[in-house]
Design a protein around this motif. Sequence first.
Motif, PDB file in Angstrom:
ATOM      1  N   GLY A  70     -79.216  16.440  61.563  1.00  0.00           N
ATOM      2  CA  GLY A  70     -79.927  16.454  62.836  1.00  0.00           C
ATOM      3  C   GLY A  70     -79.541  17.617  63.732  1.00  0.00           C
ATOM      4  N   PRO A  71     -80.235  17.770  64.868  1.00  0.00           N
ATOM      5  CA  PRO A  71     -79.928  18.847  65.818  1.00  0.00           C
ATOM      6  C   PRO A  71     -78.489  18.752  66.310  1.00  0.00           C
ATOM      7  CG  PRO A  71     -82.035  17.822  66.339  1.00  0.00           C
ATOM      8  CD  PRO A  71     -81.392  16.961  65.294  1.00  0.00           C
ATOM      9  N   THR A  72     -77.924  19.900  66.611  1.00  0.00           N
ATOM     10  CA  THR A  72     -76.575  19.963  67.161  1.00  0.00           C
ATOM     11  C   THR A  72     -76.646  20.522  68.574  1.00  0.00           C
ATOM     12  OG1 THR A  72     -76.125  22.217  66.392  1.00  0.00           O
ATOM     13  CG2 THR A  72     -75.720  20.413  64.835  1.00  0.00           C
ATOM     14  N   SER A  73     -75.482  20.679  69.196  1.00  0.00           N
ATOM     15  CA  SER A  73     -75.451  21.219  70.556  1.00  0.00           C
ATOM     16  C   SER A  73     -75.904  22.664  70.616  1.00  0.00           C
ATOM     17  CB  SER A  73     -74.024  21.112  71.120  1.00  0.00           C
ATOM     18  OG  SER A  73     -73.120  21.852  70.316  1.00  0.00           O
ATOM     19  N   MET A  74     -75.929  23.346  69.445  1.00  0.00           N
ATOM     20  CA  MET A  74     -76.300  24.759  69.427  1.00  0.00           C
ATOM     21  C   MET A  74     -77.546  25.033  68.591  1.00  0.00           C
ATOM     22  SD  MET A  74     -72.488  26.441  69.031  1.00  0.00           S
ATOM     23  CE  MET A  74     -73.090  28.102  69.308  1.00  0.00           C
ATOM     24  N   MET A  75     -78.092  24.011  67.955  1.00  0.00           N
ATOM     25  CA  MET A  75     -79.275  24.191  67.117  1.00  0.00           C
ATOM     26  C   MET A  75     -80.200  22.998  67.324  1.00  0.00           C
ATOM     27  SD  MET A  75     -80.985  25.964  64.891  1.00  0.00           S
ATOM     28  CE  MET A  75     -79.799  27.147  64.258  1.00  0.00           C
ATOM     29  N   GLU A  76     -81.375  23.278  67.884  1.00  0.00           N
ATOM     30  CA  GLU A  76     -82.320  22.200  68.178  1.00  0.00           C
ATOM     31  C   GLU A  76     -83.064  21.721  66.937  1.00  0.00           C
ATOM     32  OE1 GLU A  76     -84.956  23.518  71.191  1.00  0.00           O
ATOM     33  OE2 GLU A  76     -83.394  23.670  72.750  1.00  0.00           O
ATOM     34  N   GLU A  77     -83.254  22.618  65.971  1.00  0.00           N
ATOM     35  CA  GLU A  77     -84.012  22.259  64.780  1.00  0.00           C
ATOM     36  C   GLU A  77     -83.092  21.581  63.749  1.00  0.00           C
ATOM     37  OE1 GLU A  77     -87.188  22.532  64.559  1.00  0.00           O
ATOM     38  OE2 GLU A  77     -87.342  23.531  66.512  1.00  0.00           O
ATOM     39  N   PRO A  78     -83.603  20.559  63.059  1.00  0.00           N
ATOM     40  CA  PRO A  78     -82.795  19.933  62.002  1.00  0.00           C
ATOM     41  C   PRO A  78     -82.686  20.840  60.787  1.00  0.00           C
ATOM     42  CG  PRO A  78     -84.996  18.988  62.037  1.00  0.00           C
ATOM     43  CD  PRO A  78     -84.920  19.911  63.222  1.00  0.00           C
ATOM     44  N   ARG A  79     -81.672  20.625  59.995  1.00  0.00           N
ATOM     45  CA  ARG A  79     -81.475  21.371  58.747  1.00  0.00           C
ATOM     46  C   ARG A  79     -81.581  20.381  57.589  1.00  0.00           C
ATOM     47  NH1 ARG A  79     -77.267  23.319  62.202  1.00  0.00           N
ATOM     48  NH2 ARG A  79     -77.194  25.592  62.448  1.00  0.00           N
ATOM     49  N   THR A  80     -82.376  20.708  56.600  1.00  0.00           N
ATOM     50  CA  THR A  80     -82.534  19.825  55.441  1.00  0.00           C
ATOM     51  C   THR A  80     -81.875  20.448  54.225  1.00  0.00           C
ATOM     52  OG1 THR A  80     -84.576  18.864  56.277  1.00  0.00           O
ATOM     53  CG2 THR A  80     -84.159  18.654  53.917  1.00  0.00           C
ATOM     54  N   CYS A  81     -81.042  19.672  53.565  1.00  0.00           N
ATOM     55  CA  CYS A  81     -80.344  20.101  52.349  1.00  0.00           C
ATOM     56  C   CYS A  81     -81.021  19.453  51.148  1.00  0.00           C
ATOM     57  CB  CYS A  81     -78.876  19.682  52.394  1.00  0.00           C
ATOM     58  SG  CYS A  81     -77.998  20.192  53.887  1.00  0.00           S
ATOM     59  N   TRP A  82     -81.172  20.222  50.076  1.00  0.00           N
ATOM     60  CA  TRP A  82     -81.849  19.747  48.874  1.00  0.00           C
ATOM     61  C   TRP A  82     -80.888  19.721  47.686  1.00  0.00           C
ATOM     62  CZ3 TRP A  82     -86.865  18.098  49.271  1.00  0.00           C
ATOM     63  CH2 TRP A  82     -87.564  18.478  50.419  1.00  0.00           C
ATOM     64  N   GLN A  83     -81.041  18.704  46.877  1.00  0.00           N
ATOM     65  CA  GLN A  83     -80.239  18.571  45.658  1.00  0.00           C
ATOM     66  C   GLN A  83     -80.619  19.671  44.672  1.00  0.00           C
ATOM     67  OE1 GLN A  83     -77.767  18.097  43.287  1.00  0.00           O
ATOM     68  NE2 GLN A  83     -77.692  16.079  44.278  1.00  0.00           N
ATOM     69  N   ASN A  84     -79.616  20.402  44.187  1.00  0.00           N
ATOM     70  CA  ASN A  84     -79.877  21.511  43.274  1.00  0.00           C
ATOM     71  C   ASN A  84     -79.813  21.135  41.801  1.00  0.00           C
ATOM     72  OD1 ASN A  84     -80.178  24.212  44.762  1.00  0.00           O
ATOM     73  ND2 ASN A  84     -78.415  23.324  45.797  1.00  0.00           N
ATOM     74  N   HIS A  85     -79.187  19.997  41.482  1.00  0.00           N
ATOM     75  CA  HIS A  85     -79.019  19.596  40.085  1.00  0.00           C
ATOM     76  C   HIS A  85     -80.360  19.095  39.541  1.00  0.00           C
ATOM     77  CE1 HIS A  85     -77.329  18.050  36.440  1.00  0.00           C
ATOM     78  NE2 HIS A  85     -76.076  18.239  36.833  1.00  0.00           N
ATOM     79  N   LYS A  86     -80.939  19.857  38.638  1.00  0.00           N
ATOM     80  CA  LYS A  86     -82.295  19.578  38.164  1.00  0.00           C
ATOM     81  C   LYS A  86     -82.410  18.289  37.358  1.00  0.00           C
ATOM     82  CE  LYS A  86     -83.576  24.496  37.982  1.00  0.00           C
ATOM     83  NZ  LYS A  86     -82.458  24.943  38.822  1.00  0.00           N
ATOM     84  N   MET A  87     -81.312  17.832  36.779  1.00  0.00           N
ATOM     85  CA  MET A  87     -81.375  16.624  35.955  1.00  0.00           C
ATOM     86  C   MET A  87     -81.473  15.360  36.806  1.00  0.00           C
ATOM     87  SD  MET A  87     -78.638  17.633  32.956  1.00  0.00           S
ATOM     88  CE  MET A  87     -79.305  16.574  31.675  1.00  0.00           C
ATOM     89  N   LEU A  88     -81.376  15.497  38.136  1.00  0.00           N
ATOM     90  CA  LEU A  88     -81.507  14.364  39.042  1.00  0.00           C
ATOM     91  C   LEU A  88     -82.914  14.218  39.603  1.00  0.00           C
ATOM     92  CD1 LEU A  88     -78.115  14.809  40.915  1.00  0.00           C
ATOM     93  CD2 LEU A  88     -78.787  12.768  39.647  1.00  0.00           C
TER      94      LEU A  88
END
Length: 623
Positions: free
Chosen positions: A252-270
């Motif tokens: 979610g947003p932080t005190s210095m970044m209003e936009e959320p950051r989304t992390c994606w799973q890199n392991h293709k077998m999942l």
Amino acid sequence: MIGKRFLTGVLAAAVFLVCPGPAVFAEEGQEAPAAEGAEAAPAAEKTPEELAAEEDARRNAIYETVPDSNNLPGWPEGPKVHAASAIVMDMESGAVLYAKGAEEQHFPASITKLMTTLVALETGEPDDPVTFSADSISFLEPGDASVGMLVGEQLSLNDALHAVLLASANEVSYAVAENMGIKMGGTYQTFIDRMNERALELGCTGSHWVNANGLHDDQHYTTAHDMARIAAAVYQYEPFRHFMESLQYTIGPTSMMEEPRTCWQNHKMLWPENEYYYEFVKGGKTGYTDQSGTTLVTMADNGDMRLAAVVLADYGVQAYEDTRAMLEYAFANFTKVTIADKETSGDIENFPDQGAYVVLPAGVDFSQLECQVAAGGISAETKHISFDRWIQALTAPPAPPAETPAEGTEGTPETPAEGTQPGQDGEAQAPADGTEGTPEAPADGTQPGTDGAAPASADGAQSGTDGAAPASTDGAQPGTDGAAPAPADGTLSGTAAVSDDGGTGEDGTTGTAGNENEAVFGGERAGTILYTYAGQEAGHAAVVLTRAYFGEEPEAEWKPADGSKGESKENDGKKKISISIQRLLMVAGAVLILVIIVCIFISRRKRSKERKRRNRKNEKTLD
């Protein structure tokens, strides 16, 4: 005229001084320089086709290398793989089912982050703050995996570890190590030192860590076997398995970044939509640098066995092909056999963990195994038993920390906005065609991961399935499938002795030695039994040894599980008086010393009487 000639001479001399003369080297192994006046043949430059042919030949030689496990007598033949080093290990027994150069040292790249996660889970709490210093960001170079954190920003440890494992964020890995090092009472280096200490505790024999993210360093290396041990240890933590359930996670947003950051799973077998998806894969970590090649750690559970598969120095997506081939080989050719109903040794009183097992190749009977029994009471300095297995006798480890998931609702991964950077693995993960590059976002609204890359989401995407702790594949709670999970000190199920006080042992079982009428033996009654086949560890378990194992009869009185004084049920009210060999030796020694003293006394008394007799005789002679 004279001036012109003088000027010409000066110019000629200047040209002679400026032009470099022939250099002569005298290094051993070099050819002698050509004679003066002879023309040196220029080194023939190899064409791109010749270089490609050499690389293909090198790769083919590695692929044709026979796996070490194939050379074991009676062992199922395993598949060839493109990786220089590879292993499949049962995570709960430690049995190695497949091995190819498993003890060779290689650069790990971003699979380092599994070790970082393990130490962080054992140090911090989910809500611990992770503050980003200038040091945690300044080292980043273009192309390094990152989620764009800013100096002074702060995340919870829960959010940070999602970024470490899913997005392989290098600056977050550094910040986690730095903040957890401070919590330990030190610095970033304190955390790195703990990584090395923890590796030794797990039985790792060929690893050395100098950073928390896996960016290349010549002194940062590991082995496939060590990474399997680390994978087995971190997989025992429910928070880690929970992280792996999320194909995406939104910070979610932080005190210095209003936009959320989304992390994606890199392991293709999942990713179910990906061509490399494998239904039994439950977690893992990817890695890549130019120096390491592709590295991959994968955890798989088919409901019967939990396996860790590792490939090092592999090539692009061939790492997934190699991993699948190794896992299918292991699941098809090995079975778990419970020990308690098979072991007939007269040294074993009972097994505290009735679910302890060995892993046997197809066609091998339990009776073909060799076993070694070691008594308990092992000192902290000599915990190493055999086959790089470690036990810490008579202590109960702390439970893994519980995780409070970040707020978020379940959602389907959305197509990322065009132009956003995906969560790269490591430093620059090779794409599916083997060339270097950055994975691109899907163009037609397909699900993330279908093209072999993990894209980033559009702004405001909802977090993935991180809202609840996942259950195991059979619906049971994690760790309730008959094998106790490994504790925080890294020992795996079945490795520990029974505790002195009847408390919980290292394998998660209580200290009771059977039914309620049986008493708990102290450290001198605890032990470990290790089974091997063809020199390979098949499994091990905690045992309670019979008193006959120690060459002595039972004591007349001893302390049962409830702490009260009682008598052995074998006495049945009849106290048996027995003398141990040790006591016999002590008594014999005392008798011998007494005899010697008496002999000396008698000898001295005789000499004294003889001396007096001679003196009296001399006196009479003088008279």
